[in-house]
Motif scaffolding. Structure first.
Motif, mmCIF file in Angstrom:
data_model
loop_
_atom_site.group_PDB
_atom_site.id
_atom_site.type_symbol
_atom_site.label_atom_id
_atom_site.label_comp_id
_atom_site.label_asym_id
_atom_site.label_seq_id
_atom_site.Cartn_x
_atom_site.Cartn_y
_atom_site.Cartn_z
ATOM 1 N N PRO A 25 45.848 49.985 35.259
ATOM 2 C CA PRO A 25 44.622 49.168 35.277
ATOM 3 C C PRO A 25 44.742 47.929 36.162
ATOM 4 C CG PRO A 25 45.511 49.333 33.039
ATOM 5 C CD PRO A 25 46.363 50.170 33.919
ATOM 6 N N ASP A 26 45.935 47.329 36.228
ATOM 7 C CA ASP A 26 46.113 46.168 37.107
ATOM 8 C C ASP A 26 45.844 46.540 38.565
ATOM 9 O OD1 ASP A 26 46.750 44.434 35.059
ATOM 10 O OD2 ASP A 26 48.858 44.200 35.617
ATOM 11 N N PHE A 27 46.437 47.635 39.027
ATOM 12 C CA PHE A 27 46.239 48.053 40.411
ATOM 13 C C PHE A 27 44.788 48.458 40.657
ATOM 14 C CE2 PHE A 27 50.842 49.472 41.657
ATOM 15 C CZ PHE A 27 51.285 48.177 41.481
ATOM 16 N N CYS A 28 44.188 49.151 39.696
ATOM 17 C CA CYS A 28 42.779 49.550 39.840
ATOM 18 C C CYS A 28 41.878 48.324 39.909
ATOM 19 C CB CYS A 28 42.355 50.457 38.691
ATOM 20 S SG CYS A 28 43.072 52.117 38.744
ATOM 21 N N ARG A 29 42.126 47.357 39.039
ATOM 22 C CA ARG A 29 41.327 46.117 39.044
ATOM 23 C C ARG A 29 41.466 45.412 40.389
ATOM 24 N NH1 ARG A 29 44.311 42.726 35.844
ATOM 25 N NH2 ARG A 29 45.264 42.145 37.807
ATOM 26 N N ASP A 30 42.715 45.260 40.855
ATOM 27 C CA ASP A 30 42.933 44.598 42.141
ATOM 28 C C ASP A 30 42.180 45.317 43.261
ATOM 29 O OD1 ASP A 30 44.655 42.833 40.875
ATOM 30 O OD2 ASP A 30 46.485 43.624 41.793
ATOM 31 N N ALA A 31 42.300 46.642 43.289
ATOM 32 C CA ALA A 31 41.672 47.426 44.356
ATOM 33 C C ALA A 31 40.150 47.339 44.290
ATOM 34 C CB ALA A 31 42.124 48.882 44.269
ATOM 35 N N LEU A 32 39.598 47.446 43.097
ATOM 36 C CA LEU A 32 38.145 47.475 42.946
ATOM 37 C C LEU A 32 37.497 46.107 43.149
ATOM 38 C CD1 LEU A 32 37.947 49.893 39.900
ATOM 39 C CD2 LEU A 32 37.171 50.377 42.238
ATOM 40 N N TYR A 33 38.158 45.048 42.709
ATOM 41 C CA TYR A 33 37.551 43.722 42.801
ATOM 42 C C TYR A 33 37.935 42.948 44.056
ATOM 43 C CZ TYR A 33 35.554 43.849 38.109
ATOM 44 O OH TYR A 33 34.799 44.167 36.995
ATOM 45 N N SER A 34 39.219 42.920 44.377
ATOM 46 C CA SER A 34 39.635 42.064 45.489
ATOM 47 C C SER A 34 39.984 42.834 46.757
ATOM 48 C CB SER A 34 40.841 41.207 45.084
ATOM 49 O OG SER A 34 42.002 42.021 44.955
ATOM 50 N N LYS A 35 40.035 44.164 46.639
ATOM 51 C CA LYS A 35 40.404 45.017 47.773
ATOM 52 C C LYS A 35 41.815 44.691 48.276
ATOM 53 C CE LYS A 35 36.527 47.292 48.075
ATOM 54 N NZ LYS A 35 36.461 48.698 47.793
ATOM 55 N N LYS A 36 42.667 44.159 47.360
ATOM 56 C CA LYS A 36 44.048 43.841 47.702
ATOM 57 C C LYS A 36 44.890 44.070 46.455
ATOM 58 C CE LYS A 36 44.708 40.363 50.376
ATOM 59 N NZ LYS A 36 44.869 39.026 50.951
ATOM 60 N N ILE A 37 45.794 45.059 46.495
ATOM 61 C CA ILE A 37 46.674 45.332 45.360
ATOM 62 C C ILE A 37 47.917 44.468 45.501
ATOM 63 C CG2 ILE A 37 48.116 47.059 44.215
ATOM 64 C CD1 ILE A 37 46.073 49.172 45.107
ATOM 65 N N THR A 38 48.232 43.741 44.447
ATOM 66 C CA THR A 38 49.383 42.855 44.456
ATOM 67 C C THR A 38 50.552 43.485 43.712
ATOM 68 O OG1 THR A 38 47.925 40.930 44.516
ATOM 69 C CG2 THR A 38 50.204 40.552 43.832
ATOM 70 N N LEU A 39 51.669 43.650 44.418
ATOM 71 C CA LEU A 39 52.912 44.127 43.818
ATOM 72 C C LEU A 39 53.785 42.921 43.519
ATOM 73 C CD1 LEU A 39 53.819 47.155 46.096
ATOM 74 C CD2 LEU A 39 53.427 47.242 43.660
#
Length: 153
Positions: A25-39
Motif C-alpha cells: 500500500p505504501d508504494f501504491c499510495r506513492d505511485a497514485l498520489y505523488s507519481k514518485k515511489i520512495t524506497l
C-alpha cells in the motif's frame, strides 16, 4: 484442543488501507498520489507476496482441517521479488512514476530487517492441499484498480 494456527506472509490486496504502513500500500499510495515511489533502503531485500484471496483460502483450509495445534505458513512462495523490482512493477502498472531512494527518519528503520522473507509452504501444500493461484502481476493490477475506485483516483 481444536486450536488452529496460521502464520501469514505479506498478504496484500483490496481492502488494505493506503495508510496501512506495509510496503504494497505504501508504494501504491506513492505511485497514485505523488507519481514518485520512495524506497527507504537500497531495494535489494526480497519478499514474497500473497494475494488476499489466496491467503483467505489458506486460512479457511487451516480452520476446516483436522490438524489441531499445528502451525501453517500461509503465503505465496512462487515469486520472491526485490523491493526495487516491486517498485518498478507498481510504477509500470500506474505509468509515469519515478522511483527515488531516501533515508528513513527512523534511526532503527533497517535494524533487524531480514534480507529475505519467503515462506516454506511444504506443510500447507501437503496437509491442506494449499496452493496459491494469483500471481503478483495480476494481484497488483487488481489491487491498484481497487485503490483507484475506492479512493476516487
Amino acid at each position: 484442543m481444536p486450536v488452529k494456527i496460521v502464520r501469514p506472509f505479506n498478504v496484500y490486496g483490496p481492502g488494505l488501507k493506503l495508510d496501512d504502513k506495509r510496503v504494497v500500500p505504501d508504494f501504491c499510495r506513492d505511485a497514485l498520489y505523488s507519481k514518485k515511489i520512495t524506497l527507504l533502503s537500497d531495494g535489494i531485500p526480497t519478499r514474497s507476496f500473497c494475494y488476499v484471496r489466496d491467503a483467505l483460502s489458506g486460512f479457511m483450509a487451516t480452520l476446516l482441517s483436522n490438524h489441531h495445534r499445528e502451525a501453517f505458513n500461509i503465503g505465496n512462495d512462487e515469486i520472491e521479488i526485490s523491493m526495487i523490482d516491486l517498485a518498478k512493477l507498481i510504477a509500470q502498472n500506474v505509468g509515469d512514476v519515478e522511483i527515488e531512494h531516501k533515508q528513513s527518519n527512523e534511526v532503527d528503520y533497517l535494524i533487524d530487517n531480514p534480507q529475505r522473507r519467503c515462506p516454506d509452504l511444504t506443510k500447507a501444500r501437503t496437509l491442506l492441499d494449499y496452493n496459491p493461484k494469483v500471481n503478483l502481476e495480476e494481484g497488483l493490477a487488481r489491487t491498484l484498480k481497487w485503490y483507484k475506485e475506492a479512493y476516487g483516483l
